[in-house]
Design an enzyme around this catalytic site. Structure first.
Site, mmCIF file in Angstrom:
data_model
loop_
_atom_site.group_PDB
_atom_site.id
_atom_site.type_symbol
_atom_site.label_atom_id
_atom_site.label_comp_id
_atom_site.label_asym_id
_atom_site.label_seq_id
_atom_site.Cartn_x
_atom_site.Cartn_y
_atom_site.Cartn_z
ATOM 1 N N LYS A 1 3.406 34.854 30.220
ATOM 2 C CA LYS A 1 3.045 34.847 31.549
ATOM 3 C C LYS A 1 1.256 34.439 31.493
ATOM 4 O O LYS A 1 1.079 33.189 31.685
ATOM 5 C CB LYS A 1 3.361 36.266 32.302
ATOM 6 C CG LYS A 1 4.667 36.366 32.270
ATOM 7 C CD LYS A 1 5.112 37.581 32.972
ATOM 8 C CE LYS A 1 6.618 37.851 33.127
ATOM 9 N NZ LYS A 1 7.514 37.410 31.843
ATOM 10 N N SER B 1 8.073 43.934 38.367
ATOM 11 C CA SER B 1 7.839 42.608 38.906
ATOM 12 C C SER B 1 8.415 41.929 40.175
ATOM 13 O O SER B 1 7.928 41.331 40.640
ATOM 14 C CB SER B 1 8.419 41.693 37.566
ATOM 15 O OG SER B 1 9.577 41.772 37.535
ATOM 16 N N HIS C 1 3.633 42.081 33.352
ATOM 17 C CA HIS C 1 3.010 41.674 34.393
ATOM 18 C C HIS C 1 1.499 42.247 34.619
ATOM 19 O O HIS C 1 1.219 42.583 35.721
ATOM 20 C CB HIS C 1 3.940 41.841 35.830
ATOM 21 C CG HIS C 1 4.920 41.043 35.792
ATOM 22 N ND1 HIS C 1 4.855 39.516 36.414
ATOM 23 C CD2 HIS C 1 6.161 40.954 35.419
ATOM 24 C CE1 HIS C 1 6.095 38.995 36.183
ATOM 25 N NE2 HIS C 1 6.778 39.872 35.557
#
Length: 449
Positions: free
Chosen positions: A295, A236, A264
């Site tokens: 996310k 990340s 991610h």
């Protein structure tokens, strides 16, 4: 209490000025639990002074540490957002809206009307929360529906929900591994992976970031019962991608298992958003996948582990963060279900994100900036100096671009950067406006020519 106390072994003095209580836990054991002069002013003053000295010492220690952070230029101030999490946001003390280029909102779904409505509908039907952990009375039909959608999305046998992926990472290694086992972890793995590994009793080995030669040398000499290779799918802070093809080959060669954290990557990376597995063309070859709902998948909260049914069954029985944390609230679950439906039916979101990512990386590189990583919407603008990175980020905000500087201890010392994150919801004109602002401030601060 009296039925456990032999009256012949205790007494209470009724004098108001002092109290003596004698408890007997057995006929042969006699404790004086409390004897004090409750109302004596000298006694009260002594206690207050002792407490004050401890508090003063603590505050001195804390202030010293905080001063050190400020002097190093690594103080992290929290900007206050006064709007929903979208591309154009309102920030407290800013007159105009600013463009957000630092959220994990990769698909732009955090403020999507269908996702928001799904959360409202779930709350209306199932309430605001469960007031329970899953195994007592905290499992609703929508929790099982979401777990089913997750396992189907990853083409796995089953999945288990956690309050966050931090919890998922804290819950898997301790439950699975013993002192007879071994973990092989990338040095740049996320803090949650590192903390999760610390909780387990397996032997621990760290290989240099994406260094397959060092990983192989460690695997070759290990005689562990179970060998588990642990890596982020996408790192990340750097936007770098785990070499899963080589990792899978090494796992097969040395009879090891594989684990990736896909926070991610899930929902947007790879052709259909199936993550690093899909991007690296090793679909189905990773043994354990942990990821997040917080996310790209709506941006609320929640994490999960997906894998074989025996693994998930074991986690439901012994994984401590699962057993001792409240169930995800219905609104979060309802929103996440809708997100998976949208990803399945809207492949154009992933394509738009890829186009935006390519545009930003290309134009920033041409302008003279060093952008870490490859192909990923995490686009760290490498600066080096912590104070300079924070100054760049602050000046960008004044230009109407919301980005954040990252420095030690979040990243290694001397490797400070401004991390930019691209979203499918960004328009081409917005990306070019951000690039123009970077050019302007970059020249002003002598970062580029």
């Amino acid at each position: 209490m009296n039925r456990f106390i032999n009256p012949s072994h205790y007494s209470i003095l009724s004098a108001r000025s002092e109290r003596t209580i004698h408890y007997s836990l057995s006929p042969s054991l006699h404790f004086v639990v409390c004897k004090m002069r409750r109302f004596h002013p000298i006694f009260q003053l002594s206690r207050r002074l002792q407490s004050s000295v401890a508090k003063i010492k603590l505050n001195e220690i804390l202030e010293s540490r905080l001063d050190g952070i400020k002097k190093a230029g690594t103080w992290k101030a929290e900007r206050i957002i006064t709007s929903s999490q979208t591309i154009n946001i309102s920030v407290k003390n800013s007159t105009n809206k600013v463009m957000n280029f630092c959220a994990n909102n990769y698909l732009g779904l955090s403020d999507n009307s269908e996702v928001v409505d799904a959360g409202k509908i779930a709350m209306d039907r199932y309430g605001s929360g469960l007031s329970s952990v899953r195994f007592i009375c905290g499992t609703q039909e929508i929790h099982k529906e979401l777990e089913s959608k997750i396992s189907h999305f990853h083409n796995r046998q089953d999945a288990i929900l956690y309050a966050s992926c931090f919890d998922a990472n804290a819950g898997v290694f301790e439950a699975l591994l013993t002192p007879d086992d071994a973990i092989f972890s990338d040095t740049l793995n996320h803090a949650s992976i590192i903390d999760g590994i610390r909780l387990c009793k397996a032997k621990k080995f760290r290989y240099k970031h994406r260094d397959m030669a060092e990983l192989e040398s460690m695997l070759k000499t290990s005689d562990a019962r179970l060998k588990l290779i642990v890596t982020d799918g996408v790192f990340s802070m750097d936007g770098t991608i785990a070499p899963l093809i080589e990792i899978v080959d090494l796992a097969q060669k040395y009879s090891a298992l594989t684990f990736i954290d896909e926070c991610h990557a899930t929902g947007f990376f790879g052709e259909t958003g199936r993550g690093t597995e899909e991007y690296m063309n090793v679909m189905g070859k990773i043994d354990i996948i942990n990821s997040t709902l917080g996310k790209a998948l709506g941006g609320a909260m929640g994490g999960y582990t997906t894998g074989t049914k025996p693994l998930i069954d074991l986690l439901r029985q012994v994984s401590r963060p699962y057993l001792f944390s409240n169930s995800l609230p219905p609104s979060v679950v309802g929103s996440a279900i809708k997100v998976f439906d949208l990803i399945e039916s809207s492949p154009g979101l992933c394509q738009k994100l890829r186009e935006n990512t390519t545009l930003f990386r290309k134009t920033m590189t041409e302008a003279g900036f060093k952008i870490s990583g490859k192909d990923h919407p995490i686009c760290p603008v490498m600066i080096g100096d912590a104070k300079l990175a924070n100054e760049l980020a602050n000046k960008m905000l004044r230009e109407g671009i919301y980005v954040i500087g990252f420095s030690y201890p979040v990243v290694p010392e001397g490797a400070a950067r401004v991390r930019v994150q691209i979203s499918a919801a960004h328009g081409t004109d917005q990306i070019m406006t951000a690039v123009s602002a970077f050019k302007k401030i970059g020249k002003e601060l002598n970062i580029i020519q």
